[in-house]
Design a protein around this motif. Sequence first.
Motif, mmCIF file in Angstrom:
data_model
loop_
_atom_site.group_PDB
_atom_site.id
_atom_site.type_symbol
_atom_site.label_atom_id
_atom_site.label_comp_id
_atom_site.label_asym_id
_atom_site.label_seq_id
_atom_site.Cartn_x
_atom_site.Cartn_y
_atom_site.Cartn_z
ATOM 1 N N TYR A 52 20.272 -17.411 -26.004
ATOM 2 C CA TYR A 52 19.691 -15.526 -25.702
ATOM 3 C C TYR A 52 20.417 -14.622 -25.016
ATOM 4 O O TYR A 52 20.106 -13.516 -25.220
ATOM 5 C CB TYR A 52 18.721 -15.954 -25.756
ATOM 6 N N LEU A 53 21.072 -14.928 -24.197
ATOM 7 C CA LEU A 53 22.431 -14.160 -22.927
ATOM 8 C C LEU A 53 23.285 -14.380 -23.201
ATOM 9 O O LEU A 53 23.926 -13.699 -22.476
ATOM 10 C CB LEU A 53 21.723 -14.622 -21.566
ATOM 11 N N VAL A 214 14.685 -15.859 -20.689
ATOM 12 C CA VAL A 214 14.932 -14.492 -20.598
ATOM 13 C C VAL A 214 13.282 -13.424 -20.540
ATOM 14 O O VAL A 214 13.357 -12.218 -20.766
ATOM 15 C CB VAL A 214 14.304 -14.720 -22.560
ATOM 16 N N GLY A 219 14.273 -13.667 -14.960
ATOM 17 C CA GLY A 219 14.292 -14.503 -16.560
ATOM 18 C C GLY A 219 14.000 -15.467 -15.577
ATOM 19 O O GLY A 219 14.261 -17.227 -16.100
ATOM 20 N N HIS A 225 6.927 -14.377 -15.485
ATOM 21 C CA HIS A 225 6.250 -13.568 -16.299
ATOM 22 C C HIS A 225 4.715 -12.784 -16.733
ATOM 23 O O HIS A 225 4.074 -11.879 -16.610
ATOM 24 C CB HIS A 225 6.461 -13.731 -18.161
ATOM 25 N N ALA A 242 18.446 -19.894 -23.317
ATOM 26 C CA ALA A 242 19.011 -18.934 -22.631
ATOM 27 C C ALA A 242 20.354 -19.241 -21.808
ATOM 28 O O ALA A 242 21.248 -18.390 -21.909
ATOM 29 C CB ALA A 242 18.306 -18.303 -22.681
ATOM 30 N N THR A 292 20.449 -8.809 -14.926
ATOM 31 C CA THR A 292 19.151 -7.422 -15.922
ATOM 32 C C THR A 292 20.018 -6.701 -16.962
ATOM 33 O O THR A 292 18.649 -7.193 -18.264
ATOM 34 C CB THR A 292 18.735 -6.752 -14.643
ATOM 35 N N ARG A 294 21.785 -7.425 -19.585
ATOM 36 C CA ARG A 294 21.205 -8.971 -20.566
ATOM 37 C C ARG A 294 19.887 -8.578 -21.197
ATOM 38 O O ARG A 294 19.416 -8.270 -22.318
ATOM 39 C CB ARG A 294 21.706 -9.788 -20.098
ATOM 40 N N ARG A 295 18.314 -8.833 -20.548
ATOM 41 C CA ARG A 295 17.954 -8.789 -21.154
ATOM 42 C C ARG A 295 16.825 -7.508 -21.621
ATOM 43 O O ARG A 295 16.278 -7.387 -22.372
ATOM 44 C CB ARG A 295 16.222 -8.763 -20.109
ATOM 45 N N LEU A 298 18.362 -7.113 -24.656
ATOM 46 C CA LEU A 298 17.544 -8.011 -25.645
ATOM 47 C C LEU A 298 16.501 -7.594 -26.384
ATOM 48 O O LEU A 298 15.989 -6.782 -27.612
ATOM 49 C CB LEU A 298 16.840 -9.864 -24.927
ATOM 50 N N GLN A 299 15.341 -6.567 -25.224
ATOM 51 C CA GLN A 299 14.706 -5.512 -25.658
ATOM 52 C C GLN A 299 14.882 -5.112 -26.898
ATOM 53 O O GLN A 299 14.091 -3.763 -27.390
ATOM 54 C CB GLN A 299 13.938 -5.275 -23.985
ATOM 55 N N THR A 321 9.485 -11.567 -27.908
ATOM 56 C CA THR A 321 10.789 -12.223 -27.278
ATOM 57 C C THR A 321 12.099 -12.594 -28.771
ATOM 58 O O THR A 321 11.440 -12.040 -29.337
ATOM 59 C CB THR A 321 10.232 -14.113 -27.930
#
Length: 390
Positions: A52-53, A214, A219, A225, A242, A292, A294-295, A298-299, A321
């Motif tokens: 994912y990352l 993620v 992360g 979260h 990830a 950060t 990288r996340r 993703l978003q 996700t």
Amino acid sequence: MTTTDPFRELREELDARAAEGLLRKRRIIAGKQQPALLADGEDMLSFCSNDYLGLASHPALIAAVQQAAQEVGVGGGASHLITGHHRLHHELEEALAHFVGMPRALFFSTGYMANLGVISALAGRGDAIFADRLNHASLNDAAVLSRADLHRYPHNDVAALEKQLARSTARRKLVVADAVFSMDGDIAPVPQLLELCERYDAWLMLDDAHGFGVLGAHGKGTLEHFGVHGPRIIYMATLGKAAGVSGAFVAGESELVEYLIQRARTYIYTTAMPPVLAAALLAALPIIEKETSRREQLQTLIATLRGNLKPKQWRLDESITPIQPLIIGSNEDALRVSEHLRERGILVPAIRPPTVPQGTARLRITLSAAHTVEDVMRLVNALHAAEGAQ
């Protein structure tokens, strides 16, 4: 003496699976794990990976492995309780515990082995396991093998779970759930699950394979979260998604981890993972926490996909996700759409029963920070074309 064909029943079962569109095949991948893959000799844009990352080919992780290999070799040598517990394993466990804000952590070879080890160590005859109906296969297998009474509750149905817990007279109660569900991409109601466990004197085991790295501002996963913590939580996360490497860990109270060292058979009776992989993971953790962007990427990709993919016959289920499930319906149609994409140089797997419920065969789109917006739009356009050709 009458002789029989020992493979006849196997062939018949394989033929039946093929006729139902359920026969799986492996692709041979060459080169590094990244969105641009060489798969079965063909150049492909992949939306199949759990990287994912985008860390699986990160230069810092590669350098850590190369340096560690020169210093410690490539083999684990023995089980952890003999001579296999290397300094790098120990440093990794301490770093992982600190990372997720829990007293101790234990490094396992795989997430499957971690789930089997924890559940079979903590639950047995006379105990009760309460499991979400859409849990990962490893959690289901572990529950069955434990010989505890297994109660499955409807997906994310907290009210149904409470009724089951209220009726239970088991000696030990263990609630088990994926934190992020691997085929749907949705998130378990962790605060409500923890509240029930506190009320009904139960453990809460979370499999955060797809949330670690993620979710959360740094992360640190589903617990970050939601901002929850508590001594009843048993936290499992894998390190081949990830984190970009391999293995898994279980984190919790010190007594819990010590108990698992003594009782978790999948930890005790297996050769330790190569220490070089622990070195790679020690290099990955600061990147997960500090980069950060990288996340954020993703978003951006998730928003691009969801904002532009507008299926008419199919259904894009809700997910914040990197797992974006496109529900097609029949096995044959899902395979047909997956093949349509493959012919256009895009890999998206068709997921079919028993991995998902009957009638919900789907394309499981997984996004990586290594993708670009252009990659996602190429997929969106190809899916619109595939739907128009149906």
